[in-house]
Enzyme design. Structure first.
Site, PDB file in Angstrom:
ATOM      1  N   HIS A  69       0.843  -1.197   0.000  1.00 43.35           N
ATOM      2  CA  HIS A  69       0.000   0.000   0.000  1.00 43.35           C
ATOM      3  C   HIS A  69       0.876   1.243   0.000  1.00 43.35           C
ATOM      4  CE1 HIS A  69       1.236  -0.440   4.191  1.00 43.35           C
ATOM      5  NE2 HIS A  69       1.182   0.885   4.208  1.00 43.35           N
ATOM      6  N   THR A  71       0.725   4.667   2.007  1.00 42.59           N
ATOM      7  CA  THR A  71       0.060   5.391   3.099  1.00 42.59           C
ATOM      8  C   THR A  71      -0.178   6.843   2.697  1.00 42.59           C
ATOM      9  OG1 THR A  71       1.244   4.022   4.710  1.00 42.59           O
ATOM     10  CG2 THR A  71       0.264   6.068   5.541  1.00 42.59           C
ATOM     11  N   HIS A 148       5.248   6.484  -1.052  1.00 41.47           N
ATOM     12  CA  HIS A 148       6.058   5.291  -1.316  1.00 41.47           C
ATOM     13  C   HIS A 148       5.252   4.037  -1.013  1.00 41.47           C
ATOM     14  CE1 HIS A 148       6.083   5.592   3.015  1.00 41.47           C
ATOM     15  NE2 HIS A 148       6.311   4.291   3.006  1.00 41.47           N
ATOM     16  N   THR A 150       6.227   0.449   0.871  1.00 39.71           N
ATOM     17  CA  THR A 150       7.258  -0.336   1.560  1.00 39.71           C
ATOM     18  C   THR A 150       7.243  -1.754   1.000  1.00 39.71           C
ATOM     19  OG1 THR A 150       7.051   0.948   3.597  1.00 39.71           O
ATOM     20  CG2 THR A 150       7.992  -1.258   3.798  1.00 39.71           C
TER      21      THR A 150
END
Ligand code: ACK
Length: 217
Positions: A69, A71, A148, A150
């Site tokens: 995902h 955020t 971004h 992760t």
């Protein structure tokens, strides 16, 4: 009480469809596999191992962290500053549950994290909170710089680190204009920013469908 605390999520964000999660993970694995065979990487191996000459298997070095995902707002169930305001924002409410197309424009690796940089569109920036870059002390970077995905974290490293690592690389990019160009790879051009920080700018950004939603955990 505990019920009120549960009414806000851990975070809001764009969640990649599960079919494309596999594709993104594969691309990232391929990159790690190639990176740790490069002479240039081996030359700077002590950034990762703390010792010269020791081998590192990057695929083992990083652990996957849940569903992929990007955020937007970390709410911490309402305990994070601005969480309530974000959840009540009309744009957030309007787009909740909507599909978006995210553009992943680079992959990056540090001794702490591996991630993908997300290049947000003007529309997507409407869902970006006011301050996540400033919160991290990066005041001179454009809004959305922290966006971004992760892809993995080293042992004992929390995923919040990935966005901070990206901001660090982008600050270096801005200050010195460029790092040390290493080579053209199949996926794009690889640059070294010192202290184990590697950035692969993708020749073709990866476009991936993602749903704007929230995660309670
Ligand atoms: O990989 P991420 O973006 O980094 O996704 C996870 C998600 O929230 C659940 O932990 C991110 N996260 C954790 N703490 C923070 C924070 N203080 N600020 C911004 N994002 C955070 C983490």
């Amino acid at each position: 009480g505990p019920l009120e605390e549960m009414s806000l999520p851990l975070f809001f964000g764009w969640f990649l469809l599960s079919s494309v999660q596999d594709k993104v993970r594969c691309t990232s694995m391929d990159f790690l596999k190639t990176l740790d065979t490069l002479e240039a990487f081996k030359k700077h191996l002590n950034d990762f191992t703390g010792k010269a000459e020791k081998e590192v298997d990057l695929e083992q070095y990083f652990q996957a962290k849940g569903t992929l995902h990007c955020t937007t707002k970390f709410c911490d169930y309402g305990k994070a500053p601005g969480a309530k305001e974000y959840a009540q924002n009309t744009t957030v409410k309007e787009f909740y549950g909507s599909a978006f197309e995210l553009s992943l424009s680079a992959l990056f690796v540090t001794p702490r994290t591996v991630g993908a940089r997300v290049s947000l569109t003007e529309e997507q920036l409407l869902l970006w909170p006011a301050d996540p870059e400033e919160e991290a002390g990066s005041t001179s970077l454009p809004r959305g710089s922290r966006a971004h995905i992760t892809l993995g974290c080293a042992e004992h490293v929390e995923p919040v680190q990935t966005g901070l690592d990206l901001l660090e690389i982008e600050t270096l990019q801005q200050e010195r204009q460029q790092g040390e160009p290493i080579e053209e790879m199949e996926l794009g051009s690889l640059t070294y920013y010192g202290e184990g920080r590697w950035l692969l700018t993708l020749r073709e950004p990866i476009c991936t469908p993602a749903c704007f939603s929230s995660f309670y955990g």
